[in-house]
Design an enzyme around this catalytic site. Structure first.
Site, mmCIF file in Angstrom:
data_model
loop_
_atom_site.group_PDB
_atom_site.id
_atom_site.type_symbol
_atom_site.label_atom_id
_atom_site.label_comp_id
_atom_site.label_asym_id
_atom_site.label_seq_id
_atom_site.Cartn_x
_atom_site.Cartn_y
_atom_site.Cartn_z
ATOM 1 N N CYS A 189 -34.453 65.495 -41.189
ATOM 2 C CA CYS A 189 -33.749 66.639 -41.402
ATOM 3 C C CYS A 189 -32.017 66.186 -41.053
ATOM 4 O O CYS A 189 -31.902 65.434 -40.489
ATOM 5 C CB CYS A 189 -34.000 67.614 -40.221
ATOM 6 S SG CYS A 189 -35.795 68.253 -40.274
ATOM 7 N N GLU A 234 -45.067 43.474 -45.351
ATOM 8 C CA GLU A 234 -44.060 44.205 -45.809
ATOM 9 C C GLU A 234 -44.046 44.462 -47.319
ATOM 10 O O GLU A 234 -43.762 45.806 -47.747
ATOM 11 C CB GLU A 234 -42.635 43.463 -45.555
ATOM 12 C CG GLU A 234 -41.315 43.820 -46.124
ATOM 13 C CD GLU A 234 -41.037 45.158 -45.565
ATOM 14 O OE1 GLU A 234 -41.528 45.857 -44.610
ATOM 15 O OE2 GLU A 234 -39.932 45.918 -46.117
ATOM 16 N N LYS A 292 -43.933 48.341 -48.770
ATOM 17 C CA LYS A 292 -43.091 48.688 -49.995
ATOM 18 C C LYS A 292 -43.794 49.407 -51.094
ATOM 19 O O LYS A 292 -43.464 50.219 -51.526
ATOM 20 C CB LYS A 292 -42.235 47.450 -50.568
ATOM 21 C CG LYS A 292 -41.183 47.042 -49.764
ATOM 22 C CD LYS A 292 -40.039 47.627 -49.420
ATOM 23 C CE LYS A 292 -40.588 48.316 -47.960
ATOM 24 N NZ LYS A 292 -39.599 48.855 -47.010
ATOM 25 N N GLU A 321 -45.030 53.064 -49.952
ATOM 26 C CA GLU A 321 -44.067 53.826 -49.875
ATOM 27 C C GLU A 321 -43.511 54.580 -51.113
ATOM 28 O O GLU A 321 -43.238 55.548 -51.489
ATOM 29 C CB GLU A 321 -42.874 53.160 -48.906
ATOM 30 C CG GLU A 321 -43.174 52.984 -47.675
ATOM 31 C CD GLU A 321 -41.823 52.139 -47.199
ATOM 32 O OE1 GLU A 321 -41.437 52.711 -45.965
ATOM 33 O OE2 GLU A 321 -41.009 51.249 -47.613
HETATM 34 C C1 G6P Z 1 -38.880 55.120 -41.437
HETATM 35 C C2 G6P Z 1 -38.370 54.438 -43.080
HETATM 36 C C3 G6P Z 1 -38.743 52.811 -42.770
HETATM 37 C C4 G6P Z 1 -37.983 52.379 -41.986
HETATM 38 C C5 G6P Z 1 -38.366 52.757 -40.456
HETATM 39 C C6 G6P Z 1 -37.513 52.344 -39.456
HETATM 40 O O1 G6P Z 1 -40.136 55.135 -41.150
HETATM 41 O O2 G6P Z 1 -39.169 55.205 -43.913
HETATM 42 O O3 G6P Z 1 -38.454 52.337 -44.238
HETATM 43 O O4 G6P Z 1 -38.391 50.919 -41.985
HETATM 44 O O5 G6P Z 1 -38.032 54.334 -40.544
HETATM 45 O O6 G6P Z 1 -36.364 52.529 -39.396
HETATM 46 P P1 G6P Z 1 -35.022 52.114 -39.066
HETATM 47 O O7 G6P Z 1 -33.626 52.860 -39.238
HETATM 48 O O8 G6P Z 1 -35.072 52.076 -37.353
HETATM 49 O O9 G6P Z 1 -34.829 50.700 -39.226
#
Ligand code: G6P
Length: 616
Positions: free
Chosen positions: A2, A488, A492, A495
């Protein structure tokens, strides 16, 4: 998770609010909405779906006024519908509110309000908040800026959970109020205008001067002044932070998507993660931001690494790095689990939390829990002055520039680079000799150049990705340093392309996963010429024996065997085992990107995801 924007000043609010929403769309894009105040006239437009749907409405009915709030939603309570989109109104229809966070006791509050005669139009927790504040204001005789703030304070004391909010009220039309607990909010200071936003990316086009709000703080914006107070109404001194360099980073340039732009930036961002931090003279890394003396660093008995999503995978690489280079027992824990586990942590346990955004609610909760238990807790963040960066006891910045693509790419390789520097530093304080330290530094220094070589593989990888884009299931295998890279790579792909992809340690294949292997299930093996190369070859043979297509990542000069058994071999430059994760990740990022492209997926805004998850 949000996005919120608020504006009050001498310009038309609508274009500023809309532009801010575009900048914050990566926080959620289920629906969006705007409310403006023109004198006492409150106008609201909202639409489910992308911001373009809201823009269509705005094109038909321009919103007037110099005051307003806006919101882009990532649904928590209630489906993606018009009713559930923000802004929400109170019972009088005179207060409009946008909210980021989760009101945990909303059901109870809603019951109480319904008994008093309130009618709700949405399934959201946020509408309850609007009613609660509006009700408190209606009960007060005097209608002024101060009484609206008092009503907000009263209402917020009844609320459990998290919020970043912005609200306007027709009775006090020259005022926007914001409040924060757990969800980020930042004030932008302009000339005869003020801004409010979930993060600075929505403000940088208008001002460089910002104040980050702390939890339990309320900010009141007027055209020519602002005040910051706590829930008791006491003001607080504030520091104005001057932002630098963000506007440029947010430009996609010639690239069609942020994700591919950010993949291509990695030679530079890995270099930035190391810049000024390697000392050949002392054969070690220099990380002043840790704010720990060598004696303190030597006393560390154990390390815990915590994060979410890709940051957790980087932490897992960190576990291998710290144990092998520094020989410090290290454990990784999902940030979301950390606070609910009672992880045995000795007195001399050092905790690192990893977060690109520095705002992930679970990671922030892990940081606070670790600090509550008295542990020094350091952050590895990208966003300067983010909540995690501010609240940690020190840390290391990634300096990777803004990462906008929802799927983390450059932040992952920066995190792994920084963890390598930390392992080098801690190793050198313990058992690594100066010549070993020097060798590691020389290897680190060659990384940007080797990354450039890997980036040149994009066309080759695109062709492979297109060929397998119709697969329903894909497997990613790796061992040791590259087991987290298998996770990872699979993440990817999931996602951005929605293909069911799973990562495993290669040898686990035979313990169950092999049941998925057939002609239609491609396996991607990360098989550099490292200590477990021959073991990976055996696993590949097991897949080939069952006619599974295999794509392998191998090391330049050591690919003959892979080429004889695999369907495709992608060659990465030779590097020591502990640096292979950085080079091996990039082809997998390309693979995910090009697969998603072939499938027509919205790469930068994948289904159901948000970049910064600021709810638990
Ligand atoms: C979300 C995103 C991910 C990311 C994770 C942690 O789930 O979709 O791509 O790795 O948050 O985010 P951060 O900002 O804490 O690295």
């Amino acid at each position: 998770m949000c996005g919120i924007v608020g504006y009050l000043g001498n310009k038309d609010a609508m274009p500023i609010l809309l532009e801010g929403l575009h900048r914050l769309e990566y926080r959620g894009y289920d629906s969006s909405g705007i409310a403006t105040l023109d004198g006492k006239k409150l106008s609201i437009l909202k639409a489910p779906g992308r911001i373009s749907n809201l823009e269509e409405l705005i094109a038909k009915k321009n919103l007037q006024g110099h005051v307003g709030i806006s919101h882009t939603r990532w649904a928590t309570h209630g489906e993606v519908t018009y009713q559930n989109a923000h802004p929400h109104l109170d019972a009088s229809g005179r207060l409009a509110l946008v909210h980021n966070g989760v009101i945990e006791n909303y059901a109870k509050l809603r019951d109480q309000l319904e008994k008093e005669g309130h009618t709700f139009h949405s399934q959201t927790d946020s509408e309850v908040l609007a009613h609660l504040i509006g009700r408190a204001f209606d009960l007060l005789e005097e209608k002024s800026e101060q009484t609206l703030i008092t009503a907000l304070q009263d209402a917020l004391r009844r609320v459990d959970g998290t919020y970043g909010i912005a609200l306007v009220h027709t009775e006090v039309p020259e005022l926007v109020i914001g409040a924060r607990r757990g969800s980020p909010l930042v004030l932008g200071i302009g000339k005869e205008e003020h801004f409010l936003a979930s993060d600075v990316s929505a403000l940088v086009m208008h001002t460089r001067d910002v104040v980050y709000l702390n939890d339990y703080e309320i900010v009141a914006l007027r055209p020519d002044s602002f005040t910051i107070s706590n829930l008791q109404g006491d003001g607080r001194p504030y520091n104005i932070t001057t932002l630098d360099g963000l506007a440029h980073d947010m430009d996609k340039g010639a690239y069609p998507h942020y994700m591919i732009k950010e993949i291509f930036e990695q030679a530079h961002t890995v270099h930035e993660a190391m810049r000024g931090r390697l000392s050949l003279e002392e054969a070690t890394a220099k990380l002043g931001g840790l704010e720990m003396s060598n004696a303190q660093l030597r006393d560390i008995e154990r390390i815990v690494l915590s994060g979410c999503g890709s940051a957790m995978h980087a932490a897992m690489v960190g576990e291998y790095l710290l144990e092998s280079l520094a020989q410090i027992p290290t454990e990784c824990e999902f940030a979301s689990e950390f606070r609910y586990r009672n992880l045995p942590m000795t007195k001399d346990t050092l905790v690192f939390v990893l977060s690109q955004s520095g705002e992930t609610a679970d990671t922030l909760a892990a940081l606070r829990e670790s600090q509550r238990k008295g542990h020094r807790t350091l952050g590895i963040c990208n966003n300067v002055a983010s909540t995690i960066a501010r609240e940690s006891n020190g840390g290391v910045y990634m300096h990777a520039g803004a990462e906008i693509g929802v799927a983390a790419t450059k932040s992952f390789t920066s995190q792994v680079t920084i963890l390598t520097l930390i392992a080098l530093l801690l190793g050198r304080i313990r058992h690594l000799s100066s010549s070993e330290g020097t060798k590691i530094i020389h290897q680190l220094e060659t990384l940007p150049e080797k990354i450039e070589e890997v980036l040149r593989l994009h066309e080759e990888i695109e062709a492979i990705a297109r060929r397998y884009a119709s697969a329903r299931v894909m497997l990613f295998m790796g061992r040791q340093f590259n087991y987290p890279i298998a996770l990872e790579g699979a993440l990817k792909l999931k996602e951005v392309s929605y293909i069911a992809a799973s990562g495993y340690p290669s040898a686990e294949l035979k313990h169950g996963v092999i049941a998925l292997v057939n002609e239609e299930t491609p396996s991607i093996f990360i098989a550099p010429h490292d200590a477990v190369f021959s073991k990976n070859i055996s696993s590949i043979q097991e897949v080939k024996a069952r006619r599974g297509p295999v794509i392998a990542l191998g090391t330049e000069g050591h690919c003959a065997e892979l080429e004889s058994i695999c369907d495709h071999v992608i060659t990465i430059p030779s590097t020591p085992d502990y640096l292979t994760p950085i080079l091996a990740t990039i082809p997998l990022q390309f693979f995910a990107y090009y697969t998603a492209l072939a499938l027509g997926c919205d790469v930068d805004k994948p289904r159901n995801l948000a970049k910064s998850v600021t709810v638990e």
